[in-house]
Design an enzyme around this catalytic site. Sequence first.
Site, PDB file in Angstrom:
ATOM      1  N   ARG A  48      19.699  87.144  90.077  1.00 21.67           N
ATOM      2  CA  ARG A  48      20.491  87.581  88.979  1.00 21.67           C
ATOM      3  C   ARG A  48      21.210  86.517  88.436  1.00 21.67           C
ATOM      4  NH1 ARG A  48      19.283  92.165  92.619  1.00 21.67           N
ATOM      5  NH2 ARG A  48      21.036  91.530  93.967  1.00 21.67           N
ATOM      6  N   GLY A  49      21.529  85.695  89.173  1.00 26.92           N
ATOM      7  CA  GLY A  49      22.864  84.949  88.854  1.00 26.92           C
ATOM      8  C   GLY A  49      22.592  83.916  87.566  1.00 26.92           C
ATOM      9  N   ASP A 106      21.880  79.834  88.123  1.00 23.89           N
ATOM     10  CA  ASP A 106      23.407  79.586  87.949  1.00 23.89           C
ATOM     11  C   ASP A 106      23.896  78.442  88.906  1.00 23.89           C
ATOM     12  OD1 ASP A 106      22.466  80.746  90.355  1.00 23.89           O
ATOM     13  OD2 ASP A 106      23.946  82.422  90.359  1.00 23.89           O
ATOM     14  N   ASP A 109      23.609  74.912  95.359  1.00 23.77           N
ATOM     15  CA  ASP A 109      24.392  74.875  96.476  1.00 23.77           C
ATOM     16  C   ASP A 109      23.917  73.770  97.519  1.00 23.77           C
ATOM     17  OD1 ASP A 109      26.794  75.067  98.244  1.00 23.77           O
ATOM     18  OD2 ASP A 109      26.371  77.254  98.516  1.00 23.77           O
ATOM     19  N   GLY A 111      20.857  73.744  97.795  1.00 23.99           N
ATOM     20  CA  GLY A 111      19.493  73.368  97.279  1.00 23.99           C
ATOM     21  C   GLY A 111      18.349  73.877  97.872  1.00 23.99           C
ATOM     22  N   THR A 113      17.467  77.133  98.027  1.00 24.21           N
ATOM     23  CA  THR A 113      16.650  78.311  97.173  1.00 24.21           C
ATOM     24  C   THR A 113      15.749  77.422  96.158  1.00 24.21           C
ATOM     25  OG1 THR A 113      18.561  79.424  97.636  1.00 24.21           O
ATOM     26  CG2 THR A 113      17.314  80.010  95.543  1.00 24.21           C
ATOM     27  N   LYS A 137      26.976  72.162  92.897  1.00 25.42           N
ATOM     28  CA  LYS A 137      27.892  71.748  94.078  1.00 25.42           C
ATOM     29  C   LYS A 137      27.210  70.679  94.863  1.00 25.42           C
ATOM     30  CE  LYS A 137      30.157  76.219  95.303  1.00 25.42           C
ATOM     31  NZ  LYS A 137      30.041  77.419  96.281  1.00 25.42           N
ATOM     32  N   ASP A 165      28.352  86.236  91.414  1.00 25.59           N
ATOM     33  CA  ASP A 165      28.549  87.502  91.794  1.00 25.59           C
ATOM     34  C   ASP A 165      29.716  87.128  93.006  1.00 25.59           C
ATOM     35  OD1 ASP A 165      26.527  86.677  93.470  1.00 25.59           O
ATOM     36  OD2 ASP A 165      27.105  88.697  94.548  1.00 25.59           O
ATOM     37  N   ARG A 171      29.722  89.801  87.729  1.00 22.32           N
ATOM     38  CA  ARG A 171      28.593  88.887  87.225  1.00 22.32           C
ATOM     39  C   ARG A 171      29.394  88.699  85.500  1.00 22.32           C
ATOM     40  NH1 ARG A 171      24.675  87.457  90.482  1.00 22.32           N
ATOM     41  NH2 ARG A 171      23.920  89.245  92.187  1.00 22.32           N
TER      42      ARG A 171
HETATM   43  P1  IMP Z   1      21.395  77.360  97.974  1.00 19.54           P
HETATM   44  O1  IMP Z   1      20.215  77.781  98.327  1.00 19.54           O
HETATM   45  O2  IMP Z   1      22.353  77.043  98.847  1.00 19.54           O
HETATM   46  O3  IMP Z   1      21.399  76.066  96.695  1.00 19.54           O
HETATM   47  O4  IMP Z   1      22.099  78.572  97.233  1.00 19.54           O
HETATM   48  C1  IMP Z   1      22.028  78.864  95.894  1.00 19.54           C
HETATM   49  C2  IMP Z   1      22.379  80.458  95.730  1.00 19.54           C
HETATM   50  O5  IMP Z   1      23.490  80.568  96.637  1.00 19.54           O
HETATM   51  C3  IMP Z   1      22.796  80.476  94.287  1.00 19.54           C
HETATM   52  O6  IMP Z   1      21.707  81.044  93.606  1.00 19.54           O
HETATM   53  C4  IMP Z   1      23.725  81.657  94.341  1.00 19.54           C
HETATM   54  O7  IMP Z   1      23.204  82.868  94.384  1.00 19.54           O
HETATM   55  C5  IMP Z   1      24.444  81.485  95.597  1.00 19.54           C
HETATM   56  N1  IMP Z   1      25.869  80.712  95.684  1.00 19.54           N
HETATM   57  C6  IMP Z   1      26.025  79.704  96.030  1.00 19.54           C
HETATM   58  N2  IMP Z   1      27.512  79.257  95.771  1.00 19.54           N
HETATM   59  C7  IMP Z   1      27.880  80.352  95.201  1.00 19.54           C
HETATM   60  C8  IMP Z   1      29.239  80.462  94.724  1.00 19.54           C
HETATM   61  O8  IMP Z   1      30.176  79.750  94.828  1.00 19.54           O
HETATM   62  N3  IMP Z   1      29.278  81.794  94.132  1.00 19.54           N
HETATM   63  C9  IMP Z   1      28.237  82.736  94.049  1.00 19.54           C
HETATM   64  N4  IMP Z   1      27.182  82.776  94.310  1.00 19.54           N
HETATM   65  C10 IMP Z   1      26.766  81.211  94.960  1.00 19.54           C
HETATM   66 MG    MG Z   2      21.221  82.130  92.024  1.00 17.56          MG
END
Ligand code: IMP
Ligand code: MG
Length: 188
Positions: A48-49, A106, A109, A111, A113, A137, A165, A171
């Site tokens: 949803r982000g 959104d 982080d 990576g 996902t 990030k 969120d 949000r």
């Molecule tokens: P990744 O798989 O670690 O890149 O995570 C990505 C997902 O984690 C994003 O799509 C967000 O939903 C969530 N996320 C990562 N960092 C934050 C943050 O600082 N605030 C809110 N959601 C976050």
């Molecule tokens: Mg997201």
Amino acid sequence: MTKDIDYKHFLAEILIDEDTLQKRIDELGEEISKDYRGEDLLLICILRGGVMFLTDLMRRINIPHAIDFMAVSSYGVGVRESSGSVRITLDLSTNIKDRHVLLVEDIVDSGHTIASVLEMLETRQPKSLRVCSLLDKASRREAVVPLHYTGFEIENKFVFGYGLDLDEFYRGLPFIGVVDTDKYTPPD
Ligand code: IMP
Ligand code: MG
């Protein structure tokens, strides 16, 4: 449950204010419109982000484009821990074969996902597949992900607002804020 909408006591700082966000989205919209001019563009928002970012970004893209949505959840332990792979909880209703696809996220982080979403979508043979993430990030990256468009690179701080969120709330705020984790109490 009634959620206290007064976020001010746990807002450590406004990292990116509304004006700065909107100006950068103007630039991204312009860049994307230029890059895909004459092409058949499909924007895919990862729920949803990415939803606030999508709705603002699409108003700045001045070439014809379609939109679709998908949602994924990580197979993992804590909600803020990202594991190696994700599963689709809401799939696209569009066939992306031979389409130019731009994923709208959104934040990237670790990576993981986006890396697994890219891997899943590649099998559907889009004509092109790129990622546009509002926030990056970069210092937290574990998976290799090509980010074609990035709004802002940010430090490793937990942020909320503008689609992102805090335990599913906040949000709708028009800015990106940093959480003061000592002052924020998660809901039960
Ligand atoms: P990744 O798989 O670690 O890149 O995570 C990505 C997902 O984690 C994003 O799509 C967000 O939903 C969530 N996320 C990562 N960092 C934050 C943050 O600082 N605030 C809110 N959601 C976050
Ligand atoms: Mg997201």
